[in-house]
Enzyme design. Sequence first.
Site, PDB file in Angstrom:
ATOM      1  N   ARG A  24      43.361  39.878  39.578  1.00  0.00           N
ATOM      2  CA  ARG A  24      42.392  39.437  40.572  1.00  0.00           C
ATOM      3  C   ARG A  24      43.014  39.545  41.967  1.00  0.00           C
ATOM      4  O   ARG A  24      43.869  38.738  42.335  1.00  0.00           O
ATOM      5  CB  ARG A  24      41.945  37.995  40.315  1.00  0.00           C
ATOM      6  N   ASP A  43      43.167  24.620  42.227  1.00  0.00           N
ATOM      7  CA  ASP A  43      43.444  25.821  43.013  1.00  0.00           C
ATOM      8  C   ASP A  43      42.641  25.741  44.306  1.00  0.00           C
ATOM      9  O   ASP A  43      42.061  24.704  44.631  1.00  0.00           O
ATOM     10  CB  ASP A  43      43.172  27.101  42.222  1.00  0.00           C
TER      11      ASP A  43
END
Length: 538
Positions: free
Chosen positions: A173, A457
């Site tokens: 990603r 996150d």
Amino acid sequence: MVIASETRTDAGITVNGPRVDREDEVLTPEALSFVAALHRKFAPRRQEILQARQQRRTRIANGVDPGFLPETADVRDDFSWSVATLAPGLEDRRVEITGPCDRKMTINALNSGAKCWMADLEDSSTPNWHNVIDSQLNLRDAIERRIDFTSEQGKEYKLGGESLTDLPTIIVRPRGWHLAELHLRVDGLPVAGSLVDFGLYFFHNAKRLLELGRGPYFYLPKLESHLEARLWNDVFDTAQDLLGVPRGTIRATVLIETITAAFEMEEILYELRRHSSGLNAGRWDYIFSIIKNFRERGPRFVLPDRDQVTMTAPFMRAYTELLVRTCHRRSASAIGGMAAFIPSRRDPEANAVALEKVRADKTREADDGFDGSWVAHPDLVPVATAVFDEALGGLPNQLDRQREDVVPNAAALLDVAATPGEITEAGIRKNLEVGVRYIESWLRGVGAAAINNLMEDAATAEISRSQIWQWINAGSTTDDGRTVTRDWVGQLLKDEFASLQRFEGDRFDDALSVFTECALGEDYPTFLTLPAYTRFLI
């Protein structure tokens, strides 16, 4: 804090960052020229999509709700097209583990027993220059099976299996389009972080992956429209042509984590169809996107405490069920959301309760027709695997479940007001704690932070600060009738900050500055990582 930098310039390409061990293996002249070629061709279009995002947000703020696009109805109504056939290693994705690409995490993810690893260069990774380069080195070393690690305590970590195909399929990603890489400039302009991450990984590993029976696979984050998917598709075509790799070799799974993208899922698959491998329900960023886009639209779009916004909320159910329907009618994989719980070996009772919640969450996804789902910790892999094993039987996926019972419904996607729950002082305090603690961790270079037994996150920190901003500016009230004001929240923030455990070298003062700006300021930065990056990492 400014990090000492060193400038290296060649052929219009400038690297301006601290020296990183073995960086010459990544920043070769050929690799830099490849990234520069992508930048020179696509930088203008990147700026166009960033401007289009802002224009669309302005329209939403002015009362124009997003909806299914009439100009692309022919794409949605055409039943003749589908995405590419599933590529090697992507046929069975029942459990995917996620995490950053530091050396220890890379080995643990690849030894986890999951089917895939979402190797994260985005929300769980701080984009300081060391992490950017070190992640590329660790990915390359893992592909070549030359990676190991010894902890300070002397524990050794090594890859299992005999070959790459014995391990979880790697899906990288890269960063979203909004982030620039200020350590790498071409012709004086910073290169998009997305092109740096994608370009370096693709250049160094694409052909080798194909030789080893896999391919260059990617997760694409933060897309807000099908035109952004079209840009990625053109990047893929150009990259494959430059390296002499056949078009269609790349496969990409798009994270549907913005409210506007939820209305364009079929169009996104269509734009990427030669390179598409599916969609993912990026639940935390999706909630953040709802708050961000509708933050000034009043009570209709105010959510309760973050912990009360579950996947059973009506607007979340509408979004995830539509994602499965959209994917399967186009032969694409539908991947479910994150289980962020971190088991604690010191609290078996709490573990049992949390694991049961994880099991229920994954069971709901499997019953809805998802082909797989995400977990953040290796100990959750067996739990999720057992659920999907039962649902799939001997099949690798559920592509045959068309979910024709699901009808696209714009009103349901926007029915935020039906979310049950309340705003509480405890919820405010938790947002303050998580926001500050996460930003502090991020500033130290750790983008995946274990806080209160959850893997936080950037997306969850965004929810924390965005809810605070929205509640203040909407004049929201708590369950006991108090109005959420800037002064009150400011005092609560002082209380929470005073209770933090400080340590030598911590970045809490900087974190408090960033959080205060992003949550309590009059203006609302579109991403908290932007002021944090430019003020404290460069």
